[in-house]
Design a protein around this motif. Structure first.
Motif, short mmCIF file in Angstrom:
data_model
loop_
_atom_site.label_atom_id
_atom_site.label_comp_id
_atom_site.label_asym_id
_atom_site.label_seq_id
_atom_site.Cartn_x
_atom_site.Cartn_y
_atom_site.Cartn_z
N ARG A 209 0.81 -1.22 0.00
CA ARG A 209 0.00 0.00 0.00
C ARG A 209 0.85 1.28 0.00
NH1 ARG A 209 -2.16 3.40 3.85
NH2 ARG A 209 -4.15 4.40 3.28
N PRO A 210 1.78 1.47 0.94
CA PRO A 210 2.58 2.70 0.90
C PRO A 210 3.45 2.78 -0.35
CG PRO A 210 3.41 1.19 2.58
CD PRO A 210 2.09 0.66 2.14
N PHE A 211 3.94 1.65 -0.82
CA PHE A 211 4.77 1.66 -2.03
C PHE A 211 3.96 2.13 -3.23
CE2 PHE A 211 6.87 -0.19 -5.71
CZ PHE A 211 8.21 0.12 -5.47
N ILE A 212 2.71 1.69 -3.33
CA ILE A 212 1.86 2.10 -4.44
C ILE A 212 1.54 3.58 -4.36
CG2 ILE A 212 -0.47 1.86 -5.41
CD1 ILE A 212 -0.32 -1.11 -4.67
N ILE A 213 1.26 4.08 -3.16
CA ILE A 213 0.94 5.51 -3.00
C ILE A 213 2.14 6.37 -3.39
CG2 ILE A 213 0.37 7.31 -1.33
CD1 ILE A 213 -1.32 5.27 0.16
N ILE A 214 3.33 5.99 -2.97
CA ILE A 214 4.53 6.74 -3.35
C ILE A 214 4.71 6.71 -4.86
CG2 ILE A 214 7.06 6.82 -3.17
CD1 ILE A 214 6.77 5.62 -0.36
N SER A 215 4.45 5.56 -5.47
CA SER A 215 4.58 5.43 -6.93
C SER A 215 3.59 6.33 -7.66
CB SER A 215 4.37 3.97 -7.34
OG SER A 215 5.34 3.13 -6.76
N VAL A 216 2.36 6.43 -7.14
CA VAL A 216 1.35 7.30 -7.75
C VAL A 216 1.80 8.76 -7.68
CG1 VAL A 216 -1.00 8.18 -7.54
CG2 VAL A 216 -0.56 5.73 -7.36
N TRP A 217 2.30 9.16 -6.51
CA TRP A 217 2.85 10.51 -6.37
C TRP A 217 3.94 10.76 -7.42
CZ3 TRP A 217 2.28 14.95 -3.44
CH2 TRP A 217 1.34 14.91 -2.40
N THR A 218 4.81 9.79 -7.60
CA THR A 218 5.93 9.94 -8.52
C THR A 218 5.44 10.12 -9.95
OG1 THR A 218 7.31 8.54 -7.11
CG2 THR A 218 8.04 8.86 -9.37
N VAL A 219 4.49 9.30 -10.37
CA VAL A 219 3.97 9.39 -11.73
C VAL A 219 3.28 10.73 -11.97
CG1 VAL A 219 2.27 8.43 -13.35
CG2 VAL A 219 3.71 6.90 -12.00
N VAL A 220 2.45 11.15 -11.02
CA VAL A 220 1.70 12.41 -11.17
C VAL A 220 2.64 13.60 -11.25
CG1 VAL A 220 0.08 13.98 -10.05
CG2 VAL A 220 -0.40 11.52 -10.10
N LEU A 221 3.61 13.68 -10.33
CA LEU A 221 4.51 14.83 -10.31
C LEU A 221 5.47 14.81 -11.50
CD1 LEU A 221 5.29 15.09 -6.50
CD2 LEU A 221 3.90 16.63 -7.89
N THR A 222 5.84 13.64 -11.97
CA THR A 222 6.69 13.57 -13.17
C THR A 222 5.92 14.09 -14.38
OG1 THR A 222 7.91 11.67 -12.29
CG2 THR A 222 8.02 12.04 -14.66
N ILE A 223 4.66 13.72 -14.50
CA ILE A 223 3.83 14.22 -15.60
C ILE A 223 3.70 15.74 -15.52
CG2 ILE A 223 1.50 14.24 -16.56
CD1 ILE A 223 1.29 11.27 -15.80
N ILE A 224 3.49 16.25 -14.30
CA ILE A 224 3.38 17.70 -14.12
C ILE A 224 4.67 18.40 -14.54
CG2 ILE A 224 3.19 19.54 -12.39
CD1 ILE A 224 1.26 17.74 -10.85
N SER A 225 5.82 17.82 -14.21
CA SER A 225 7.09 18.43 -14.60
C SER A 225 7.26 18.43 -16.12
CB SER A 225 8.26 17.69 -13.94
OG SER A 225 8.41 16.38 -14.45
N PHE A 226 6.78 17.37 -16.80
CA PHE A 226 6.84 17.32 -18.25
C PHE A 226 5.94 18.40 -18.86
CE2 PHE A 226 8.19 12.61 -19.02
CZ PHE A 226 9.37 12.88 -18.35
N VAL A 227 4.72 18.51 -18.34
CA VAL A 227 3.77 19.50 -18.85
C VAL A 227 4.31 20.91 -18.64
CG1 VAL A 227 1.47 20.50 -18.52
CG2 VAL A 227 1.76 18.02 -18.54
N LEU A 228 4.88 21.16 -17.46
CA LEU A 228 5.42 22.48 -17.17
C LEU A 228 6.60 22.81 -18.08
CD1 LEU A 228 5.32 24.99 -15.41
CD2 LEU A 228 6.79 23.82 -13.75
N TYR A 229 7.43 21.82 -18.37
CA TYR A 229 8.56 22.03 -19.28
C TYR A 229 8.05 22.40 -20.67
CZ TYR A 229 12.73 21.13 -22.06
OH TYR A 229 13.78 21.28 -22.94
#
Length: 236
Positions: A209-229
Motif C-alpha cells: 500500500r505505501p509503495f503504491i501511493i509513493i509510486s502514484v505521487w511519482t507518476v503524477v509529479l513527473t507528468i506535471i514536470s513534463f507539462v510544465l517544461y
C-alpha cells in the motif's frame, strides 16, 4: 519521441561541471551524512529515525540540487538555448535528472551504511528509495522551472522541506486535529509507514500500500514536470 544517449551524456557532463563548481549547491551532500552520524546512536525506533533522515535528505539534497541546477540555467538564459536545440524533452529532463539521481542514490546508500540500518527486505528498500528519488527529482524540476533565479529556487524548496519532513511527525496530533489525517498520504509519511512495516515484518499487503501511493505521487509529479517544461518551451 526520440531519445539520444549522446545528448543525455552531454547534458549530464555539463551539469556535473556546474555542480562541482557551485559549492553552495554541492555542499548539500554533507547534510544527510551528518544527520546519519548524529542520530545513529539515538535510542528509539530505528525505522522512524531512519525515515526522518531519508525524508530530510530527499528534500534537502535531491529536490534542492535539482531545482538549483535548473534555475541556474534559467538565470543565465542557457536553459532557453537548450530548449531550442535538437535535444528532445526527454533528452533534457533525463540528462538533467541523471546526475541528481546518481548523487542521491550514492549519498543515501552511504547514509544508510553509516546509520547502521538493516532490513531483511533489501530489494524493497532499494525500490522505495529509487522511486522516492524520482519523486523528489520531479519536485525539484517543478520548483526550478517556476523559479527565475537561483535564490528563488533555494527558497521554493523550503516549503517542501518543511511539509514533507514534518508531515509524519504532525500525525501524532491527528486525534486532536482530525484534518491532519490528510498528511498520512504524503509520500514522506508513506515512506515512514513502509519502513516501520518492514521493521515489524508486516504482511505483503501492508507493504504494498505505501509503495503504491509513493509510486502514484511519482507518476503524477513527473507528468506535471513534463507539462510544465512544455509550457515553458512554448512561452519561449
Amino acid at each position: 519521441m526520440n531519445v539520444s544517449l549522446k545528448r543525455i551524456q552531454a547534458i549530464f557532463i555539463k551539469d556535473y561541471k556546474e555542480f562541482s563548481r557551485n559549492y553552495a549547491v554541492s555542499i548539500m551532500i554533507v547534510f544527510p551524512i551528518a544527520f546519519a552520524l548524529l542520530y545513529r546512536t539515538e535510542a528509539g525506533e530505528q525505522a522512524a529515525i531512519y525515515a526522518f533522515i531519508l525524508n530530510f535528505s530527499l528534500a534537502m539534497l535531491t529536490s534542492f540540487v535539482q531545482a538549483c541546477l535548473i534555475a541556474e540555467e534559467k538565470e543565465r538564459n542557457t536553459l532557453r538555448s537548450l530548449m531550442m536545440t535538437p535535444a528532445s524533452m526527454l533528452d533534457v529532463l533525463i540528462g538533467k535528472s541523471a546526475l541528481v539521481f546518481l548523487i542521491s542514490a550514492a549519498v543515501l546508500a552511504f547514509t544508510t551504511y553509516l546509520f547502521g540500518y538493516e532490513t531483511s527486505n533489501v530489494m524493497l528498500l532499494a525500490a522505495a528509495l529509487g522511486i522516492s528519488i524520482l519523486l523528489y527529482t520531479a519536485i525539484g524540476t517543478i520548483c526550478g522551472l517556476y523559479s527565475k533565479t537561483l535564490l528563488e529556487a533555494s527558497l521554493s524548496v523550503f516549503p517542501v522541506l518543511i511539509i514533507f519532513t514534518a508531515g509524519p511527525f504532525a500525525l501524532a496530533f491527528e486525534e486532536q486535529y482530525p484534518f491532519l489525517e490528510v498528511l498520512r498520504y504524503l509520500p514522506s509519511s508513506q515512506l515512514s509507514e513502509l519502513l516501520v512495516a518492514m521493521e515489524v515484518g508486516a504482511a505483503a499487503g501492508e507493504l504494498a500500500r505505501p509503495f503504491i501511493i509513493i509510486s502514484v505521487w511519482t507518476v503524477v509529479l513527473t507528468i506535471i514536470s513534463f507539462v510544465l517544461y512544455k509550457k515553458r518551451l512554448m512561452d519561449q
